[in-house]
Design a protein around this motif. Structure first.
Motif, PDB file in Angstrom:
ATOM      1  N   LEU A 190      52.808  77.334  96.355  1.00 35.89           N
ATOM      2  CA  LEU A 190      53.773  76.609  95.531  1.00 35.89           C
ATOM      3  C   LEU A 190      53.776  77.225  94.135  1.00 35.89           C
ATOM      4  N   VAL A 198      55.942  77.885  90.161  1.00 35.88           N
ATOM      5  CA  VAL A 198      56.937  77.472  89.173  1.00 35.88           C
ATOM      6  C   VAL A 198      58.082  78.481  89.190  1.00 35.88           C
ATOM      7  N   VAL A 251      59.621  73.412  91.236  1.00 31.73           N
ATOM      8  CA  VAL A 251      58.509  73.829  92.092  1.00 31.73           C
ATOM      9  C   VAL A 251      59.099  74.375  93.389  1.00 31.73           C
ATOM     10  N   PRO A 287      57.723  70.779  86.575  1.00 33.75           N
ATOM     11  CA  PRO A 287      56.501  71.278  85.920  1.00 33.75           C
ATOM     12  C   PRO A 287      56.579  71.014  84.411  1.00 33.75           C
ATOM     13  N   ILE A 343      51.026  76.485  91.497  1.00 40.09           N
ATOM     14  CA  ILE A 343      50.664  75.071  91.399  1.00 40.09           C
ATOM     15  C   ILE A 343      49.297  74.911  92.048  1.00 40.09           C
ATOM     16  N   THR A 389      49.862  72.671  86.684  1.00 39.02           N
ATOM     17  CA  THR A 389      49.924  74.022  86.132  1.00 39.02           C
ATOM     18  C   THR A 389      48.935  74.054  84.978  1.00 39.02           C
ATOM     19  N   VAL A 399      52.548  68.054  87.266  1.00 40.75           N
ATOM     20  CA  VAL A 399      53.954  68.096  87.676  1.00 40.75           C
ATOM     21  C   VAL A 399      54.422  66.657  87.860  1.00 40.75           C
TER      22      VAL A 399
END
Length: 518
Positions: A361, A363, A413, A448, A458, A502, A507
């Motif tokens: 996962l 950003v 995400v 995020p 993530i 993050t 998030v």
């Protein structure tokens, strides 16, 4: 009996800079100086802390009344480096280890006053003064004040902006004439000199010692184990770390070992007028044993390449271990202190590897959004994941819930290691994650923190991240993991109760609580 001039010389010697020297002299003409030194109780204190301890010894010798502030609340405000659950324990650890340090260099601790920040910083009067100060301080000035001390980002946390304000107020509430700290705190000191008089409080003076670099040549830091020696490191560990230290032959400008010997080894061994020689042991074929009675003699010998870096490292290790041995002994003889160390700095819990570890996962930033040519409920987005290959094309079923204007430019995400699949003829190279209510009439994008780095992974605290290059759709890994993706009552995205994170924070979603994420 020392004269005010002699006291001033002791107070200011070996400093890189001081502000308000005339005010210090005015106080000394009438009485002894009240000084405070504070430290945020975050990571374990390291040998760099001997630098302020050496100056505190000077201050006491000059008759100053010295307060040591264990800034536990500051430790939390500085990017939550000390969580609430560990705040008191770490403050107690700092108190114990700093008392041990002072004892090891012969400083009488009965002449010192020890104060915990939360003992007065949570009072009504102090809190009202914080609000008064926030009412007259610009964001620019607050950010500038903490520039060298608090982590700097484009959109800083409010806690980091408040940090220097509290440090300025501490001067008034500790009732001191002067604050002592590293030169990295200069901007906080000048902030205090500017703003305390605006609140109706007197301007204080400030003493600044030079910063001693870490062993790797950068700033000595608790978060970088290669840059520092812990106060409880074994003698063997100290010697091994110093062997790896940056120490270029003949270089006296960028040399952390010489800087440490100058700032600590000579000053603490000559307290009270004691004679001291820095002893180097070496074979006769390399010049035999030699001793240096002053730092200047040592520096000159190193600059002229009469002293080899290896010999300097070995001699510094011996001198440093003599300082550390009393501290180690105090800990070895106290089960209570050993227990406190484990409680204040618990060893990391081994990370779990599960199916969530296989997800990648990331950003992403939405660069553009177009309607799908054949399906009105679908968008086709170009999303930047920070990859050299350029932005990815991703198809999302969000057209009924998010406008193109709202979607474009947003940080999202993205499940980036799903196998590419076609949606009505358009190949999608990932999936944008969103939360939805039970009947799927409301859908909100996962957001995020706004300063998150594009392409950043993530993470889930306590879980390893070992993503597959591409997930096999037959194994339905994402589907199995997503069963445990949900939003909290605070609208934070969670996996089995652990936040999606993050480096800049959790998030979140806009408003959905207890919503499924997919």
């Amino acid at each position: 009996m020392q004269t005010p001039e002699q006291k001033f010389e002791l107070i200011t010697r070996n400093l890189q800079e001081y502000l308000g020297g005339d005010r210090i002299k005015e106080v000394l003409a009438e009485r002894d100086l009240n000084v405070y030194w504070g430290t945020a109780t975050t990571g374990k204190p390291h040998i760099g802390y001997f630098v302020p301890m050496a100056k505190i010894a000077d201050l006491l010798q000059a008759g100053c009344h010295v307060t040591i502030l264990f800034a536990d609340l500051h430790a939390y405000l500085d990017n939550m480096k000390a969580p609430w659950s560990l705040l008191k324990l770490r403050a107690k650890y700092y108190e114990a280890v700093i008392k041990a340090m002072l004892t090891s260099i012969g400083v009488p601790i009965e002449k010192l006053k020890f104060v915990f920040g939360t003992s007065f910083q949570l009072s009504e009067k102090y809190t009202l003064d914080v609000y008064r100060l926030t009412a007259i301080t610009s964001v620019r000035d607050a950010k500038k004040a903490g520039a060298e001390v608090v982590k700097q980002v484009d959109s800083p946390l409010l806690s980091g902006l408040i940090y220097p304000l509290l440090q300025a107020l501490d001067e008034e509430y500790l009732d001191v004439d002067c604050q002592f700290g590293g030169v990295d705190q200069r901007k906080i000191f000048t902030f205090a000199e500017k703003y305390l008089p605006v609140l109706g409080y007197k301007k204080r003076s400030h003493l600044m010692n030079a910063m001693v670099g870490g062993l790797s040549g950068s700033k000595m830091s608790s978060s970088d184990p290669d840059s520092k020696v812990d106060l409880l490191d074994s003698a063997e560990s100290v010697a091994n770390k110093l062997k790896k230290a940056f120490c270029e032959e003949g270089n006296i400008v960028d040399n952390p070992l010489l800087a440490f010997v100058k700032a600590v080894i000579f000053p603490v061994n000559t307290l009270g007028g004691h004679e001291y020689k820095f002893e180097v042991t070496r074979p006769e074929k390399f010049g035999g044993n030699v001793a240096y009675g002053t730092y200047d003699d040592l520096e000159k010998a190193f600059e002229n390449k009469e002293l080899h870096p290896g010999d300097l490292k070995a001699a510094t290790a011996v001198a440093l271990n003599k300082l550390l041995e009393p501290i180690r002994k105090i800990w070895e003889e106290s089960k209570e202190l050993q227990k406190l160390t484990l409680e204040a700095y618990p060893p990391p819990v081994p990370k779990i590897t599960t199916e969530v570890s296989r997800l990648d996962l990331r950003v992403g930033k939405v660069l553009s959004v177009e309607s799908h040519p054949e399906r009105e409920n679908l968008y086709v987005e170009k999303i930047d994941l920070g990859e050299e290959t350029g932005p990815r094309t991703i198809v999302s079923g969000l057209a009924q819930f998010v406008s193109k204007e709202e979607f474009t430019g947003k940080l999202v995400v993205v499940a980036s290691n799903l196998k590419p699949a076609k949606f009505a003829g358009v190949l999608s190279e990932g999936m944008v994650l969103a939360a939805s209510n039970s009947d799927k009439t409301v859908v909100e994008l996962l957001e995020p923190a706004e300063d998150s780095i594009i392409g950043e992974a993530i993470t889930f605290e306590g879980f390893h991240s070992q993503p597959d290059a591409v997930l096999n759709p037959k194994h339905k890994i994402f589907e199995k993991v997503a069963v445990d993706f949900i939003t909290s009552e605070e609208c934070i995205a969670l996996y089995k109760g652990v936040p999606f994170k993050t480096s800049d924070g959790p998030v979140t979603v806009k408003s959905l609580k207890g919503a499924h994420i997919g």
